[in-house]
Design a protein around this motif. Structure first.
Motif, PDB file in Angstrom:
ATOM      1  N   THR A  38       0.636  -1.183   0.095  1.00 27.45           N
ATOM      2  CA  THR A  38      -0.295  -0.154  -0.036  1.00 27.45           C
ATOM      3  C   THR A  38       0.937   1.391   0.436  1.00 27.45           C
ATOM      4  O   THR A  38       0.499   2.584   0.266  1.00 27.45           O
ATOM      5  N   GLY A  39       2.280   1.219   0.022  1.00 31.01           N
ATOM      6  CA  GLY A  39       2.791   2.337   0.149  1.00 31.01           C
ATOM      7  C   GLY A  39       3.118   3.013   1.255  1.00 31.01           C
ATOM      8  O   GLY A  39       4.018   4.414   1.664  1.00 31.01           O
ATOM      9  N   ARG A  40       3.385   2.547   2.388  1.00 32.10           N
ATOM     10  CA  ARG A  40       3.311   2.909   3.622  1.00 32.10           C
ATOM     11  C   ARG A  40       4.605   2.773   4.709  1.00 32.10           C
ATOM     12  O   ARG A  40       4.920   3.152   5.216  1.00 32.10           O
ATOM     13  N   SER A  41       4.778   1.489   3.769  1.00 35.44           N
ATOM     14  CA  SER A  41       6.235   1.661   4.218  1.00 35.44           C
ATOM     15  C   SER A  41       6.486   1.379   2.378  1.00 35.44           C
ATOM     16  O   SER A  41       6.525   0.933   1.811  1.00 35.44           O
ATOM     17  N   ASP A  42       8.743   1.675   2.134  1.00 35.00           N
ATOM     18  CA  ASP A  42       9.421   1.143   1.154  1.00 35.00           C
ATOM     19  C   ASP A  42       9.519   0.138   1.130  1.00 35.00           C
ATOM     20  O   ASP A  42       9.765  -0.390  -0.439  1.00 35.00           O
ATOM     21  N   ILE A  43      10.290  -0.351   2.131  1.00 32.39           N
ATOM     22  CA  ILE A  43      10.508  -1.612   2.392  1.00 32.39           C
ATOM     23  C   ILE A  43      10.382  -2.688   3.279  1.00 32.39           C
ATOM     24  O   ILE A  43       9.923  -2.238   4.819  1.00 32.39           O
ATOM     25  N   GLY A  44       9.922  -4.352   3.558  1.00 31.06           N
ATOM     26  CA  GLY A  44       9.474  -4.739   4.343  1.00 31.06           C
ATOM     27  C   GLY A  44      10.338  -6.715   4.600  1.00 31.06           C
ATOM     28  O   GLY A  44      11.131  -6.377   4.121  1.00 31.06           O
ATOM     29  N   ILE A  45      10.295  -6.571   5.700  1.00 31.98           N
ATOM     30  CA  ILE A  45      11.142  -7.968   5.589  1.00 31.98           C
ATOM     31  C   ILE A  45       9.762  -8.880   6.435  1.00 31.98           C
ATOM     32  O   ILE A  45       9.002  -8.569   6.351  1.00 31.98           O
ATOM     33  N   SER A  46      10.133 -10.098   5.039  1.00 34.49           N
ATOM     34  CA  SER A  46       8.442 -11.092   5.861  1.00 34.49           C
ATOM     35  C   SER A  46       9.525 -12.401   5.375  1.00 34.49           C
ATOM     36  O   SER A  46       9.930 -12.257   4.861  1.00 34.49           O
ATOM     37  N   TYR A  47       8.253 -13.360   5.122  1.00 35.11           N
ATOM     38  CA  TYR A  47       8.828 -15.441   5.047  1.00 35.11           C
ATOM     39  C   TYR A  47       8.038 -14.615   3.869  1.00 35.11           C
ATOM     40  O   TYR A  47       7.701 -14.450   2.659  1.00 35.11           O
ATOM     41  N   GLU A  48       9.310 -15.368   2.371  1.00 36.31           N
ATOM     42  CA  GLU A  48       9.594 -16.074   1.610  1.00 36.31           C
ATOM     43  C   GLU A  48       8.095 -16.419   1.202  1.00 36.31           C
ATOM     44  O   GLU A  48       7.291 -16.204  -0.108  1.00 36.31           O
ATOM     45  N   PRO A  49       7.466 -17.766   1.482  1.00 37.31           N
ATOM     46  CA  PRO A  49       6.655 -18.640   1.224  1.00 37.31           C
ATOM     47  C   PRO A  49       5.422 -17.210   1.276  1.00 37.31           C
ATOM     48  O   PRO A  49       4.628 -17.566   0.559  1.00 37.31           O
ATOM     49  N   GLU A  50       4.534 -16.538   1.779  1.00 41.58           N
ATOM     50  CA  GLU A  50       4.117 -15.515   2.371  1.00 41.58           C
ATOM     51  C   GLU A  50       3.942 -14.622   1.773  1.00 41.58           C
ATOM     52  O   GLU A  50       2.564 -14.055   0.756  1.00 41.58           O
ATOM     53  N   ARG A 167      12.328 -31.668   7.012  1.00 38.79           N
ATOM     54  CA  ARG A 167      12.400 -32.405   7.390  1.00 38.79           C
ATOM     55  C   ARG A 167      11.011 -33.440   6.847  1.00 38.79           C
ATOM     56  O   ARG A 167      11.577 -34.619   7.111  1.00 38.79           O
ATOM     57  N   TYR A 168      10.562 -32.746   7.475  1.00 36.64           N
ATOM     58  CA  TYR A 168       9.265 -33.493   7.051  1.00 36.64           C
ATOM     59  C   TYR A 168       8.353 -32.669   5.864  1.00 36.64           C
ATOM     60  O   TYR A 168       7.108 -32.839   5.835  1.00 36.64           O
ATOM     61  N   GLY A 169       9.050 -33.200   4.451  1.00 34.13           N
ATOM     62  CA  GLY A 169       7.925 -32.557   3.126  1.00 34.13           C
ATOM     63  C   GLY A 169       8.201 -31.730   2.615  1.00 34.13           C
ATOM     64  O   GLY A 169       7.374 -31.451   1.560  1.00 34.13           O
ATOM     65  N   VAL A 170       8.347 -30.904   3.328  1.00 35.42           N
ATOM     66  CA  VAL A 170       7.978 -29.354   2.862  1.00 35.42           C
ATOM     67  C   VAL A 170       9.551 -29.010   1.980  1.00 35.42           C
ATOM     68  O   VAL A 170      10.933 -28.596   2.591  1.00 35.42           O
ATOM     69  N   PRO A 171      10.014 -28.312   0.946  1.00 33.00           N
ATOM     70  CA  PRO A 171      10.916 -27.780   0.466  1.00 33.00           C
ATOM     71  C   PRO A 171      11.310 -26.624   1.242  1.00 33.00           C
ATOM     72  O   PRO A 171      11.344 -25.886   1.251  1.00 33.00           O
ATOM     73  N   GLN A 172      13.207 -26.577   0.606  1.00 32.88           N
ATOM     74  CA  GLN A 172      13.781 -26.056   1.275  1.00 32.88           C
ATOM     75  C   GLN A 172      12.916 -24.164   0.951  1.00 32.88           C
ATOM     76  O   GLN A 172      12.976 -24.252  -0.438  1.00 32.88           O
ATOM     77  N   TYR A 173      13.594 -23.404   1.301  1.00 29.63           N
ATOM     78  CA  TYR A 173      12.930 -22.431   0.721  1.00 29.63           C
ATOM     79  C   TYR A 173      13.547 -20.835   1.849  1.00 29.63           C
ATOM     80  O   TYR A 173      14.238 -21.438   2.686  1.00 29.63           O
ATOM     81  N   ASP A 174      13.798 -19.670   0.883  1.00 30.34           N
ATOM     82  CA  ASP A 174      14.609 -18.774   2.010  1.00 30.34           C
ATOM     83  C   ASP A 174      13.841 -18.408   3.158  1.00 30.34           C
ATOM     84  O   ASP A 174      12.358 -18.113   3.170  1.00 30.34           O
ATOM     85  N   GLU A 175      14.010 -18.262   4.190  1.00 29.25           N
ATOM     86  CA  GLU A 175      13.292 -18.219   5.625  1.00 29.25           C
ATOM     87  C   GLU A 175      12.285 -16.575   5.354  1.00 29.25           C
ATOM     88  O   GLU A 175      11.271 -16.835   5.709  1.00 29.25           O
ATOM     89  N   LEU A 176      13.411 -15.825   5.763  1.00 26.29           N
ATOM     90  CA  LEU A 176      12.744 -14.483   5.153  1.00 26.29           C
ATOM     91  C   LEU A 176      13.388 -14.021   4.250  1.00 26.29           C
ATOM     92  O   LEU A 176      14.768 -13.952   3.804  1.00 26.29           O
ATOM     93  N   VAL A 177      12.720 -12.785   3.698  1.00 27.04           N
ATOM     94  CA  VAL A 177      13.048 -11.917   2.438  1.00 27.04           C
ATOM     95  C   VAL A 177      12.876 -10.455   2.701  1.00 27.04           C
ATOM     96  O   VAL A 177      12.444 -10.243   3.360  1.00 27.04           O
ATOM     97  N   LEU A 178      13.767  -9.974   1.861  1.00 22.58           N
ATOM     98  CA  LEU A 178      13.286  -8.568   2.083  1.00 22.58           C
ATOM     99  C   LEU A 178      12.470  -8.364   0.116  1.00 22.58           C
ATOM    100  O   LEU A 178      12.184  -8.598  -0.564  1.00 22.58           O
ATOM    101  N   VAL A 179      11.363  -7.368   1.425  1.00 26.73           N
ATOM    102  CA  VAL A 179      10.172  -7.646   0.113  1.00 26.73           C
ATOM    103  C   VAL A 179       9.727  -5.273  -1.039  1.00 26.73           C
ATOM    104  O   VAL A 179      10.558  -4.838   0.671  1.00 26.73           O
ATOM    105  N   ALA A 180       9.526  -5.539  -1.967  1.00 31.07           N
ATOM    106  CA  ALA A 180       9.499  -4.088  -2.011  1.00 31.07           C
ATOM    107  C   ALA A 180       8.100  -4.185  -2.994  1.00 31.07           C
ATOM    108  O   ALA A 180       7.949  -5.020  -2.972  1.00 31.07           O
TER     109      ALA A 180
END
Length: 232
Positions: A38-50, A167-180
């Motif tokens: 919504t443009g209220r923040s420039d960058i965020g930190i979130s979970y890659e799956p989100e 270790r229980y069926g979820v593929p590897q992913y980046d836990e946290l990413v920078l979001v723009a």
């Protein structure tokens, strides 16, 4: 997991890049993506799956860099609860953070372990997984990090039993990413340059933290009240 951000703030990496940075903790796990979209923040930190879930809903966000380049989130149960494998979660209550990705991951772990998700009760406890488990309000918690809450539970004498998602069926992913904001990246050259400068400064601050671990610990102690996710 946020040591690069706070090292960048405390030791001038962002300022030297010409950036006036303010870090704001969110009130809910999904707030970072919403605020950036919504443009209220420039960058965020979130979970890659989100980010994946948001993009499926056509929310204008994109990951521009990795903050934690490996999966850390887990289901954690208290030792002595009789839960030794994910199959033992059948009939139990799991406290979750309310994100779509955590619910999907728990579902995957359970199905991979032969448990029907309908046989497990999920309770949204937000960011309060630690007190929920310590106070025995739930049998296990999900969406917590094995290297943060897992250690905290151990320090509290809980003898945690940890089930890492990957270790229980979820593929590897980046836990946290920078979001723009993907729309602004496409349309606004000044915004693209700002995001690029931020990514470069964050990388430099993270490398400084890796090279100066004791000083980096002091940075995190000064900023210990802040949450795991946030916006900038």
């Amino acid at each position: 997991d946020h040591v690069g951000v706070f090292s960048g703030l405390d030791h001038g990496f962002f300022a030297r890049a010409g950036l006036d940075v303010t870090a704001r903790p969110p009130s809910a796990a999904s707030d970072s993506i919403t605020l950036v979209a919504t443009g209220r923040s420039d960058i965020g930190i979130s979970y890659e799956p989100e980010v994946f879930f948001a993009q499926q809903r056509h929310v204008p966000v994109v990951a521009v860099a990795s903050v934690v380049p490996r999966a850390l989130a887990s289901i954690i149960a208290a030792g002595g609860s009789g839960i030794r494998t994910p199959a033992d979660l059948r009939g139990k209550t799991i406290g979750i953070d309310g994100t779509a990705s955590t619910t999907a991951f728990v579902d995957t772990v359970l199905r991979n372990s032969g448990v029907d998700p309908a046989d497990v009760k999920l309770v949204n406890v937000g960011f309060n997984q630690v007190p929920a488990l310590l106070q025995h309000k739930v049998d296990a918690v999900a969406g917590v990090f094995q290297n943060i809450e897992g250690i905290q539970f151990a320090q509290q004498g809980l003898h945690p039993v940890v089930f890492p998602y990957d270790r229980y069926g979820v593929p590897q992913y980046d836990e946290l990413v920078l979001v723009a904001n993907s729309a602004k990246l496409h349309a606004d050259a000044a915004y693209r340059r700002t995001v690029a400068r931020f990514v470069t400064a964050l990388g430099a601050a993270t490398r400084w933290a890796q090279a100066h671990p004791q000083a980096a610990v002091a940075v995190m102690e000064r900023n210990a009240y802040r949450d795991y996710q946030g916006t900038i």
